[in-house]
Enzyme design. Structure first.
Site, short mmCIF file in Angstrom:
data_model
loop_
_atom_site.label_atom_id
_atom_site.label_comp_id
_atom_site.label_asym_id
_atom_site.label_seq_id
_atom_site.Cartn_x
_atom_site.Cartn_y
_atom_site.Cartn_z
CB SER A 262 -0.78 1.01 1.99
OG SER A 262 -1.05 2.29 0.80
CG ASP A 499 5.50 7.04 -0.12
OD1 ASP A 499 4.93 7.10 -1.09
OD2 ASP A 499 5.63 6.55 1.18
CG HIS A 502 1.77 5.59 1.21
ND1 HIS A 502 2.73 5.03 0.20
CD2 HIS A 502 0.71 5.15 1.76
CE1 HIS A 502 2.26 4.07 -0.26
NE2 HIS A 502 0.87 3.98 0.56
#
Length: 529
Positions: A262, A499, A502
């Site tokens: 990702s 998060d 990311h």
């Protein structure tokens, strides 16, 4: 009679001689004490030498050398003032707090892998809390500030030797390496500073329809905007601003393919958004199978009709095949570290390939290596994650050497991106919400062990591979993560899980693509010459 008169004469001579010697000794003693008191003490120079695992590190391009030894330089942390223009939004002090590498341990225990992603930042902030660490104020400076004046510190080398990482660095698999310039005419792309630039970002979430919800921080309610206004300035060289039209011409009639986890999807979406700046009619850009970008569907191919090119992404967490095998009476999940991912046939024929893998290679996600890795028909009872990673990378390297034609395809491998969890891991309360500014200092010589393994494998390949070294420059950017803004409010989003791995878009991955753009331009110039 003569003898009796001579005795006093001899005794007098001896007495005089003794008095002279005693006086001399007393004088020299007094002189020595006086000299010692007025002379300032000098401290001997201390040289630190440590041991690390036997991994070879060298220049990031032009891979060669003996893989049995390391020539490394250590690093020390130095502070620098991080300045912003007057009136810039956001918390003035932001999150500019770091923990120095306080203690160097002497035991020789092996490196351990963290229970989550490759969290390089933890080496700096593991023990930082409100009561400890050094706080650096970003706003209370007497100096005038203006855009382009922001400076971050660079690590400085100490006595050359072989270093051993601190316990927190051991836990994250960090090793010390000697920093050298990348293949860009001697320009050290990986070393430099973040500069606040009002002309950034190069796109917005309103101008790009391809940002998926997890990376759309502004759309998810993030109130500060400065995280998108920082531009990377390499040391001692100019860094070209991304030009969408030029980039589209570079890939005209070609396939630009991103392959990985990702994090590579993060970079791929950034590239799509950057390229839209050179497109006159957005309707002439479409996904070839009509798919909308989500986390669920992993493979995408966007066609830019006017340039007859595609920009593609293929998901693979490990690059090698995730499989199942029978162990006793149970059927278990395994990772075939000797077999490429089943989707690898789709990558063949690409003109530009950008690979990555790192974040799934952790103690937690690989079941601690117990009955998880598979070679042939054998499920290995236990294997260290670093050794498994190396074996998988060797499988990938063999595939590239066998199936990729370097006369047609340029191959890149992006280094691992750091996470910035504080106060815990991703599943145990780790957070980065308070960060609104980049860190003002970083130990840029500390390098993920996975990156070292990647370089070591690459230098034994026949096919030329360029390493996109984004680890050090990204390590400063604690402010660039979605944190609690990785999803829409009211959709079951939990603030307990943030998060910090990311990256928001627009944001840090745009710089990764500027590095890729510069390499492609350099390659084109060499081809023309």
């Amino acid at each position: 009679m003569e003898r009796q008169r001579s005795f006093p004469v001899k005794s007098s001579k001896v007495l005089v001689f003794s008095l002279a010697i005693s006086s001399s000794l007393a004088f020299f003693a007094f002189l020595s004490v006086w000299a010692f008191r007025i002379t300032p003490p000098t401290h001997p120079e201390t040289h630190l030498h440590f041991n690390i695992n036997p991994l070879t590190v060298q220049k990031l391009t032009g891979f060669r050398g003996n893989s049995s030894a390391v020539s490394a330089k250590g690093s020390i942390l130095i502070g620098a003032h991080l300045e912003k223009p007057d009136g810039a939004s956001g918390n003035a002090t932001g999150f500019l707090k770091f923990s120095a590498l306080r203690e160097i341990q002497k035991d020789g225990s092996d490196s351990e892998v963290p229970d989550d992603e490759d969290t390089a930042f933890k080496a700096l902030s593991e023990n930082d809390d409100d009561s400890g660490g050094q706080k650096i104020e970003a706003a209370n400076s007497n100096k005038s500030t203006h855009p382009g004046q922001a400076v971050v510190a660079k690590s400085e080398g100490i006595e050359e030797g072989r270093e051993k990482p601190t316990p927190s660095q051991q836990e994250e698999g960090l090793v010390s390496v000697e920093s050298e310039s990348e293949s860009s005419g001697g320009c050290e792309l990986a070393r430099g500073k973040w500069v606040y630039d009002e002309s950034y970002p190069l796109y917005t979430n309103g101008s790009c329809p391809f940002i998926d919800e997890g990376f759309d921080c502004e759309g998810n309610g993030r109130p500060d905007k400065d995280y998108a206004k920082w531009r990377w300035q390499p040391q001692d060289c100019d860094f070209p601003r991304f030009n969408a039209t030029n980039m589209l011409e570079l890939i005209r009639g070609k396939r630009l393919v991103f392959v990985g986890d990702s994090m590579n999807r993060n970079q791929w979406e950034s590239m799509l958004c950057l390229l839209m700046g050179g497109v006159r009619d957005p309707k002439r850009v479409y996904e070839t199978r009509g798919r909308k970008i989500t986390k669920e569907k992993g493979n995408y191919s966007f066609r830019f009709v006017d340039y007859k090119c595609t920009v593609e992404f293929y998901v693979t967490h490990f690059l090698v095949h995730e499989s199942k095998a029978r162990l006793g009476k149970k059927r278990i999940q395994t990772l075939r570290i000797d077999t490429m991912d089943r989707g690898s046939s789709r990558w063949r024929g690409a003109d530009i390939l950008v690979f990555n893998t790192a974040h799934w290679w952790s103690h937690y996600k690989t079941k601690a290596g117990i009955n998880y890795y598979q070679e042939g028909r054998q499920v290995l009872p236990q294997l260290d994650v670093s050794m498994a990673f190396r074996k998988a990378l060797m499988t990938w390297a063999s595939w590239v050497d066998r199936h990729i034609n370097p006369a047609k395809t340029q191959v890149f491998f992006r280094s691992s991106a750091p996470s910035h969890f504080r106060g815990g891991q991703w599943n145990s309360g780790g957070h980065c919400r308070e960060a609104t500014l980049p860190l003002s200092t970083s130990s840029s010589n500390w390098y993920s062990e996975k990156n070292v393994i990647v370089e070591d494998v690459m230098r034994h390949m026949k096919t030329p591979v360029t390493l996109l070294n984004i680890t050090g420059l990204s390590m400063y950017r604690i402010d660039g993560h979605p944190s609690i803004y990785g999803g829409r409010a009211g959709k079951g989003r939990s603030s307990n899980i943030q998060d910090c791995s990311h990256w928001c878009l627009p944001g840090v991955p745009d710089t990764w693509n500027e590095l890729l753009y510069m390499h492609l331009q350099t390659k084109l110039r060499h081809t023309v010459q």
